[in-house]
Design a protein around this motif. Structure first.
Motif, mmCIF file in Angstrom:
data_model
loop_
_atom_site.group_PDB
_atom_site.id
_atom_site.type_symbol
_atom_site.label_atom_id
_atom_site.label_comp_id
_atom_site.label_asym_id
_atom_site.label_seq_id
_atom_site.Cartn_x
_atom_site.Cartn_y
_atom_site.Cartn_z
ATOM 1 N N LEU A 13 0.864 -1.335 0.034
ATOM 2 C CA LEU A 13 0.007 -0.135 0.134
ATOM 3 C C LEU A 13 0.853 1.190 0.027
ATOM 4 O O LEU A 13 0.603 2.254 -0.882
ATOM 5 C CB LEU A 13 -0.978 -0.029 1.041
ATOM 6 C CG LEU A 13 -2.171 1.075 1.179
ATOM 7 C CD1 LEU A 13 -2.855 0.982 -0.145
ATOM 8 C CD2 LEU A 13 -2.834 0.934 2.738
ATOM 9 N N GLU A 14 2.002 1.420 0.780
ATOM 10 C CA GLU A 14 2.806 2.262 0.931
ATOM 11 C C GLU A 14 3.586 2.393 -0.557
ATOM 12 O O GLU A 14 3.558 3.712 -1.071
ATOM 13 C CB GLU A 14 4.000 2.273 1.990
ATOM 14 C CG GLU A 14 3.239 2.471 3.377
ATOM 15 C CD GLU A 14 2.598 3.781 3.487
ATOM 16 O OE1 GLU A 14 3.353 4.787 3.096
ATOM 17 O OE2 GLU A 14 1.552 3.538 4.187
ATOM 18 N N LYS A 17 1.021 4.141 -2.869
ATOM 19 C CA LYS A 17 0.817 5.599 -2.530
ATOM 20 C C LYS A 17 2.023 6.331 -3.467
ATOM 21 O O LYS A 17 1.905 7.399 -3.790
ATOM 22 C CB LYS A 17 0.867 5.722 -1.159
ATOM 23 C CG LYS A 17 -0.724 5.234 -0.566
ATOM 24 C CD LYS A 17 -0.717 5.753 1.019
ATOM 25 C CE LYS A 17 -1.666 5.165 1.652
ATOM 26 N NZ LYS A 17 -1.508 5.618 3.231
ATOM 27 N N ILE A 21 1.662 9.050 -6.349
ATOM 28 C CA ILE A 21 2.181 10.402 -6.044
ATOM 29 C C ILE A 21 3.037 10.914 -7.383
ATOM 30 O O ILE A 21 3.075 12.005 -7.703
ATOM 31 C CB ILE A 21 2.697 10.675 -4.537
ATOM 32 C CG1 ILE A 21 1.733 10.536 -3.686
ATOM 33 C CG2 ILE A 21 3.451 12.105 -4.557
ATOM 34 C CD1 ILE A 21 1.955 10.658 -2.257
#
Length: 176
Positions: A13-14, A17, A21
């Motif tokens: 998930l990180e 993200k 971005i």
């Protein structure tokens, strides 16, 4: 075991993200700040060569005015052009006896080799109206520019300033 799966899921998930971005940032930069253009033809040689990819800054002229000798991207209906600003609004440009004169003063074109100066031709005097610019290619013998087809360039047609040659990679450099 359940803790390891949760930790692995959080790690993915990180990464997701961070990737999202990065993509959004790249799209923002590409849309509003920087863009690329491929040099088409030999009109800017030796400064820029046919096929080189340049990175140009779209934001420069939102905060500043174009300046003499800036290499700019010009948007025309059928094609974009890469040219150098030679004369500014309100100035008078003349070419005679092998010299380029701005407001009666001989203009030193240090960015050109002496053999390139002869291709400029003869013209003028031409008074540059407000919000307009006189542009030329560095390869004067073959350049389509303000002398012979593009005409005077309106400030609104200038969409950016060339900053870097980014391709081919072995020619990466600042444009000037």
């Amino acid at each position: 075991m359940h803790l390891k799966k949760t930790k692995k899921k959080n790690e993915w998930l990180e990464w997701g993200k961070a990737l999202l971005i990065a993509v959004i940032l790249a799209l923002f930069l590409r849309s509003f700040i920087f863009a690329t253009s491929v040099v088409d033809g030999e009109s800017m040689e030796p400064t820029l060569e046919d096929g080189e990819t340049i990175l140009f800054n779209k934001m420069t002229y939102l905060f500043d005015e174009p300046e003499r000798e800036d290499i700019v991207i010009i948007k025309k209906p059928l094609k974009n052009y890469v040219k150098r600003i030679i004369a500014m609004p309100g100035e008078t440009i003349t070419v005679k006896n092998g010299g380029l004169y701005i407001d009666g003063n001989l203009y030193d074109q240090a960015f050109l080799h002496s053999d390139q100066l002869t291709g400029t031709g003869r013209f003028g005097p031409i008074k540059i109206p407000e919000n307009s610019y006189f542009v030329m290619g560095d390869n004067r013998m073959i350049s389509k520019d303000s002398r012979n087809g593009l005409g005077l360039i309106q400030e609104t047609e200038i969409i950016g300033k060339s900053e870097f040659i980014i391709f081919p990679f072995n020619e990466w450099s600042v444009t000037d």
